[in-house]
Enzyme design. Structure first.
Site, short mmCIF file in Angstrom:
data_model
loop_
_atom_site.label_atom_id
_atom_site.label_comp_id
_atom_site.label_asym_id
_atom_site.label_seq_id
_atom_site.Cartn_x
_atom_site.Cartn_y
_atom_site.Cartn_z
N ALA A 135 106.57 -4.71 -33.24
CA ALA A 135 105.77 -4.72 -32.02
C ALA A 135 106.43 -3.87 -30.94
O ALA A 135 107.63 -3.97 -30.71
CB ALA A 135 105.61 -6.16 -31.50
N TYR A 141 110.77 5.12 -23.31
CA TYR A 141 110.53 4.65 -24.68
C TYR A 141 111.78 4.85 -25.54
O TYR A 141 112.23 3.94 -26.23
CB TYR A 141 109.33 5.40 -25.27
N LYS A 196 114.47 2.04 -27.19
CA LYS A 196 114.87 1.94 -28.61
C LYS A 196 116.40 1.90 -28.72
O LYS A 196 116.96 1.14 -29.50
CB LYS A 196 114.29 3.11 -29.42
N ARG A 234 107.97 18.79 -36.07
CA ARG A 234 108.21 17.37 -36.29
C ARG A 234 108.47 17.14 -37.77
O ARG A 234 108.13 17.96 -38.62
CB ARG A 234 106.99 16.53 -35.89
N GLY A 256 107.77 18.33 -20.61
CA GLY A 256 108.78 17.41 -21.14
C GLY A 256 108.63 17.10 -22.62
O GLY A 256 109.42 16.34 -23.17
N1 LIG Z 1 104.17 5.69 -35.50
C1 LIG Z 1 105.30 6.38 -35.38
O1 LIG Z 1 105.33 7.60 -35.60
C2 LIG Z 1 106.58 5.68 -34.98
C3 LIG Z 1 107.75 6.45 -34.87
C4 LIG Z 1 108.92 5.82 -34.49
C5 LIG Z 1 108.94 4.46 -34.26
N2 LIG Z 1 107.78 3.75 -34.33
C6 LIG Z 1 107.85 2.32 -34.05
O2 LIG Z 1 107.22 1.61 -35.11
C7 LIG Z 1 106.64 0.41 -34.60
C8 LIG Z 1 105.19 0.30 -35.04
O3 LIG Z 1 104.47 1.40 -34.48
P1 LIG Z 1 102.96 1.74 -34.90
O4 LIG Z 1 102.88 3.21 -34.98
O5 LIG Z 1 102.55 0.90 -36.05
O6 LIG Z 1 102.20 1.31 -33.57
P2 LIG Z 1 100.95 0.34 -33.34
O7 LIG Z 1 100.61 0.46 -31.88
O8 LIG Z 1 99.89 0.59 -34.33
O9 LIG Z 1 101.60 -1.09 -33.63
C9 LIG Z 1 102.28 -1.82 -32.65
C10 LIG Z 1 101.72 -3.22 -32.66
O10 LIG Z 1 102.44 -3.99 -31.69
C11 LIG Z 1 101.50 -4.79 -30.98
N3 LIG Z 1 102.07 -5.07 -29.65
C12 LIG Z 1 102.23 -4.22 -28.62
N4 LIG Z 1 102.78 -4.86 -27.58
C13 LIG Z 1 102.97 -6.15 -27.96
C14 LIG Z 1 103.49 -7.30 -27.32
N5 LIG Z 1 103.93 -7.26 -26.05
N6 LIG Z 1 103.54 -8.45 -28.02
C15 LIG Z 1 103.09 -8.53 -29.30
N7 LIG Z 1 102.58 -7.47 -29.95
C16 LIG Z 1 102.52 -6.30 -29.30
C17 LIG Z 1 100.23 -3.97 -30.91
O11 LIG Z 1 99.06 -4.76 -30.69
C18 LIG Z 1 100.23 -3.29 -32.28
O12 LIG Z 1 99.54 -4.07 -33.23
C19 LIG Z 1 106.84 0.45 -33.09
O13 LIG Z 1 108.00 -0.29 -32.77
C20 LIG Z 1 107.08 1.92 -32.80
O14 LIG Z 1 107.84 2.13 -31.64
C21 LIG Z 1 106.60 4.33 -34.69
#
Ligand SMILES: NC(=O)c1ccc[n+]([C@@H]2O[C@H](COP(=O)([O-])OP(=O)(O)OC[C@H]3O[C@@H](n4cnc5c(N)ncnc54)[C@H](O)[C@@H]3O)[C@@H](O)[C@H]2O)c1
Length: 309
Positions: free
Chosen positions: A73, A141, A145, A208, A267
């Protein structure tokens, strides 16, 4: 295994939930549905709609008593994190600390944390970038992390929690939200299939490292099972610029339509590519899905979604 996935209604989280369920795990999900979708959560998983910052999380995690927690999340929009750093910090730092605290109190064995390679290292001359490279985040962000990893290490020392951080590259695949700022593959897929212009920010030469979601899920499963701790890059070590990515996707979608170039986003990071050899050595993980194959699966999924609508 009894597992809890925070953010389990989102893109990566819900795909991970499917894999855990398929492996016979008992899975619970915590998601506030701010971005995720309830319908994406496997029926076999218990679902709890809750903000990860909410103080009730402690009692909830204790009642679930998971062995492993996958903390996915997050507020994932880098530009929003720059515009609203306090909001980003609330979800991404305070939320992570609340999850870690809840895990220690519930006696969780291990937390696998979704970190970010690109946002953590910032722009770098060392490509592909190894984990030993200094972290120079250029957004709230990325800073969150980095803080999440630091808190994880503190809770490991003080609370006896096993903590593994997976520093994802740019993850793409089915279920990625095409409407946000993140996820260029999802955005291009949607535009191409609708017959609309896709916009490339700036010259499109920003590069990327695109890693397919199933490979990221496999890394999470390895991280839950392998005794090793620490932080690992999860990427392919290969780069693709946005112009090449668009050309590949247009070809896959069978669309002959050039992209438009818009103004560069101030940026925006120019380069990002991760060296994942440590994950190969210690977690026994390596990416399996090459970009062309992953893009083809992703475009096919978006096309299927459109047909089903
Ligand atoms: N997609 C990418 O390229 C990528 C790259 C690096 C890191 N990440 C990390 O991977 C993880 C998943 O990312 P994703 O791409 O699946 O994004 P996503 O937005 O699809 O999933 C994130 C989920 O977290 C939930 N969420 C947000 N805030 C919340 C809160 N306060 N409480 C409870 N739930 C909450 C959202 O409803 C969503 O379902 C994240 O931590 C993101 O930072 C993703």
């Amino acid at each position: 295994m009894r597992a809890l996935v925070t953010g389990g209604a989102g893109f990566i989280g819900s795909t991970l939930v499917d894999a855990l369920v398929a492996n016979g795990a008992q899975v619970s999900v915590v998601d506030d549905l701010s971005r995720g979708q309830r319908a994406q959560v496997a029926e076999a998983a218990d679902f709890h709609q809750l903000d990860v910052v909410d103080e009730r999380l402690v009692a909830l995690v204790a009642s679930i008593a998971p062995e492993v927690v996958f903390h996915e999340a997050a507020q994932i929009d880098v530009r929003r994190s720059v515009a609203e750093p306090v909001f980003d910090t609330r979800v991404n730092v305070l939320g992570t600390v609340n999850v870690l605290e809840a895990c220690v109190r519930a006696g969780v064995r291990r937390v696998v944390f979704a970190s970010s390679g690109g946002a953590l290292y910032g722009d770098t001359d060392v490509l592909p970038t190894p984990e030993t490279h200094p972290s120079r985040p250029a957004s709230a962000y990325g800073a969150a992390k980095l803080a999440g990893e630091a808190y994880g290490s503190v809770f490991q020392q003080v609370g006896g929690l096993e903590f593994v951080a997976l520093r994802y590259a740019n993850v793409y695949g089915p279920r990625q939200d095409p409407h946000g700022e993140a996820g260029v593959v999802a955005i291009f897929a949607e535009r191409l299939l609708r017959g609309e212009d896709a916009v490339i920010n700036g010259d499109g030469e920003q590069t990327r490292d695109y890693v397919y979601v199933d490979d990221v899920v496999a890394a999470n499963l390895r991280a839950a099972e392998t005794p090793t701790l620490g932080a690992y890059n999860i990427g392919t070590g290969r780069t693709c610029d946005v112009n090449q990515l668009y050309a590949l996707m247009a070809q896959t979608a069978g669309v002959d339509r050039p992209a438009r170039h818009g103004p560069a986003k101030p940026g925006e990071q120019r380069v990002s590519c991760l060296d994942a050899s440590l994950a190969t050595d210690r977690l026994g993980w390596q990416p399996r899905v090459v970009l062309e194959e992953g893009l083809s699966r992703t475009v096919a999924w978006f096309a299927e979604q459109r047909r089903a609508q």
